[in-house]
Design a protein around this motif. Structure first.
Motif, PDB file in Angstrom:
ATOM      1  N   HIS A  44      -3.663  32.836 -48.409  1.00 17.81           N
ATOM      2  CA  HIS A  44      -2.972  32.045 -47.373  1.00 17.81           C
ATOM      3  C   HIS A  44      -2.130  32.989 -46.505  1.00 17.81           C
ATOM      4  O   HIS A  44      -1.614  33.996 -46.984  1.00 17.81           O
ATOM      5  N   SER A  61      -4.277  26.388 -44.782  1.00 12.45           N
ATOM      6  CA  SER A  61      -4.786  25.604 -45.910  1.00 12.45           C
ATOM      7  C   SER A  61      -6.117  24.925 -45.569  1.00 12.45           C
ATOM      8  O   SER A  61      -6.989  24.808 -46.431  1.00 12.45           O
ATOM      9  N   ASN A 141      -0.691  19.329 -49.311  1.00  9.89           N
ATOM     10  CA  ASN A 141       0.400  19.849 -50.158  1.00  9.89           C
ATOM     11  C   ASN A 141       0.834  18.747 -51.123  1.00  9.89           C
ATOM     12  O   ASN A 141       1.917  18.180 -51.019  1.00  9.89           O
ATOM     13  N   SER A 160      -1.867  20.477 -41.746  1.00 15.41           N
ATOM     14  CA  SER A 160      -1.089  20.510 -40.506  1.00 15.41           C
ATOM     15  C   SER A 160      -2.001  20.750 -39.302  1.00 15.41           C
ATOM     16  O   SER A 160      -1.669  20.368 -38.190  1.00 15.41           O
ATOM     17  N   HIS A 254       6.655  25.166 -36.780  1.00 18.62           N
ATOM     18  CA  HIS A 254       5.670  24.421 -37.582  1.00 18.62           C
ATOM     19  C   HIS A 254       6.123  22.951 -37.657  1.00 18.62           C
ATOM     20  O   HIS A 254       7.332  22.683 -37.718  1.00 18.62           O
ATOM     21  N   GLU A 256       6.322  21.007 -39.999  1.00 19.02           N
ATOM     22  CA  GLU A 256       7.099  20.663 -41.204  1.00 19.02           C
ATOM     23  C   GLU A 256       8.596  20.760 -40.920  1.00 19.02           C
ATOM     24  O   GLU A 256       9.416  20.429 -41.770  1.00 19.02           O
ATOM     25  N   THR A 271       0.125  26.438 -38.839  1.00 18.65           N
ATOM     26  CA  THR A 271       0.127  27.891 -39.021  1.00 18.65           C
ATOM     27  C   THR A 271      -0.926  28.546 -38.119  1.00 18.65           C
ATOM     28  O   THR A 271      -0.653  29.528 -37.427  1.00 18.65           O
TER      29      THR A 271
HETATM   30  P1  13P Z   1      -0.807  25.131 -43.272  1.00 21.96           P
HETATM   31  O1  13P Z   1      -1.523  23.799 -43.365  1.00 21.96           O
HETATM   32  O2  13P Z   1      -0.305  25.372 -41.906  1.00 21.96           O
HETATM   33  O3  13P Z   1      -1.590  26.228 -43.879  1.00 21.96           O
HETATM   34  O4  13P Z   1       0.522  24.977 -44.118  1.00 21.96           O
HETATM   35  C1  13P Z   1       0.518  25.036 -45.501  1.00 21.96           C
HETATM   36  C2  13P Z   1       1.891  25.158 -45.942  1.00 21.96           C
HETATM   37  O5  13P Z   1       2.173  25.193 -47.102  1.00 21.96           O
HETATM   38  C3  13P Z   1       2.894  25.208 -44.896  1.00 21.96           C
HETATM   39  O6  13P Z   1       4.137  25.255 -45.444  1.00 21.96           O
END
Ligand code: 13P
Ligand code: SF4
Length: 366
Positions: A44, A61, A141, A160, A254, A256, A271
């Protein structure tokens, strides 16, 4: 297995603590050469440089899930990422392939904020309030058990990178969505699709109740009260500081991050989206990035023609992603070569069957 036996099999043996970096790198290279296509190391983007240099592919991911599904050749998949990603890889690969996580402590604090018992307790209460009008969606996640719950109930996974597409799809299926476990990704995505904030309510798994003073009839989005401890660390005050100190700098974060942080930024995306924007940007542009530290530091090193800073230079890296290091990677590879592989991640057949419904609904649309 007793706790001391379990600790012995999941804890890095002492001898790896005394090897030099050069020696570990040399041994990892030799094992990779010897195993060839039998070995696949997905990494990752948030992994340390010392690990990512040995990844066969680096990705977010979604990309890593797709690549694991595609790779039917490798017998051994050593997943350099966190636990839920290794579980997903195990579910998407065939029975003759085994997935290993170099350090079992590499979990995800967000995924840990939702367990299957809380989810199963929430569902009947939500059905009572909203009737059969809700489609569950889970960010990847999350545990395999939650993915299975979502799959059984007609829902899908999201990452994401495809959250917008998947939430839009979910609204073609049902009037409401129940989004686990990241309230921020759920809120930011639904907001981008035009759902007003007052049509969203937070589900508190501790009290097993909805936190809202709205008429339930107006609620379209139910957000599990979970978050990423890394991305929640970014604040509007940090953005205001960048605006003052670097007035021409673009701020990209991001999803999140909290709604307030996303709203105060110039741009937000997964990401992969962040990496793509930086790569496509002209020389001499300036960027403050709000995401995990290892990735930001790598982007700084790879783009010396651009001025890039972390939105919060004092932030912690993702501690669980950082559990994977050279020593654990070498231990994992050594144990495979010795025929006594450590830390295999396996998801039982029934959970896999149901979780794959949710994963497949996502991958078909990704
Ligand atoms: P991505 O889906 O952007 O890879 O994010 C995974 C992740 O754990 C981000 O905190
Ligand atoms: Fe989990 Fe956040 Fe780390 Fe991603 S960055 S693995 S969401 S704790």
């Amino acid at each position: 297995m007793s706790i001391s036996e379990l600790l012995q099999t999941t804890t890095l043996p002492e001898k790896y603590r005394h090897l030099s970096v050069e020696e570990m790198e040399r041994q990892i290279r030799a094992i990779k050469d010897a195993l060839g296509d039998e070995l696949f190391i997905p990494g990752h983007h948030y992994q340390k440089d010392e690990v990512i240099q040995f990844a066969d592919v680096a990705g977010d991911s979604l990309q890593l899930a797709q690549l694991c599904e595609k790779n039917t050749k490798a017998k051994h998949i050593v997943f350099c990422g966190v636990h839920f990603m290794a579980e997903t890889a195990d579910m998407l690969t065939t029975d003759h392939q085994a997935v290993y996580l170099p350090d079992m402590r590499a979990g995800c604090s967000m995924a840990d904020m939702a367990d299957i018992y809380q989810t199963e307790a929430a569902w009947p209460v939500l059905q009572q309030i909203f009737g059969d009008t809700i489609l569950p969606l889970t960010y990847v996640n999350s545990t395999a058990a939650i993915k299975a719950f979502v799959g059984k109930n007609g829902g899908a996974c999201v990452t994401s990178s495809n959250a917008k597409k998947m939430v839009a799809w979910a609204f073609t299926q049902k009037k409401r969505i129940f989004f686990l476990p990241d309230q921020h990704l759920g809120r930011n995505t639904a907001f981008d699709l035009g759902i007003p904030l007052d049509a969203m309510a937070v589900w508190n798994p501790q009290t097993n109740s909805l936190e809202t003073d709205q008429d339930p009839e107006n609620i379209r989005v139910i957000l599990w009260k979970g978050h990423c401890s890394v991305h929640e660390g970014f604040s509007v005050a940090q953005i205001e500081h960048v605006r003052k100190t670097h007035p021409t700098m673009r701020v990209i974060v991001h999803p999140e991050c909290s709604r307030e942080v996303v709203a105060a930024s110039d741009d937000a995306g997964s990401t992969k989206y962040i990496i793509d924007q930086i790569e496509a940007a002209p020389a001499n542009t300036q960027w403050a990035i709000g995401t995990e530290m290892n990735l930001v530091n790598r982007l700084i090193a790879e783009h010396p023609d651009k001025k890039i800073i972390s939105l919060n230079p004092y932030m912690c890296p993702c501690l669980t992603m950082n559990r994977i290091d050279l020593a654990h990677l070498l231990w994992s590879l050594d144990s495979i070569v010795a025929g006594t592989p450590q830390n295999q991640i396996t998801v039982d057949a029934k959970t896999t069957q149901d979780a794959k419904l949710a994963l497949t609904r996502m991958l078909e649309r990704a």
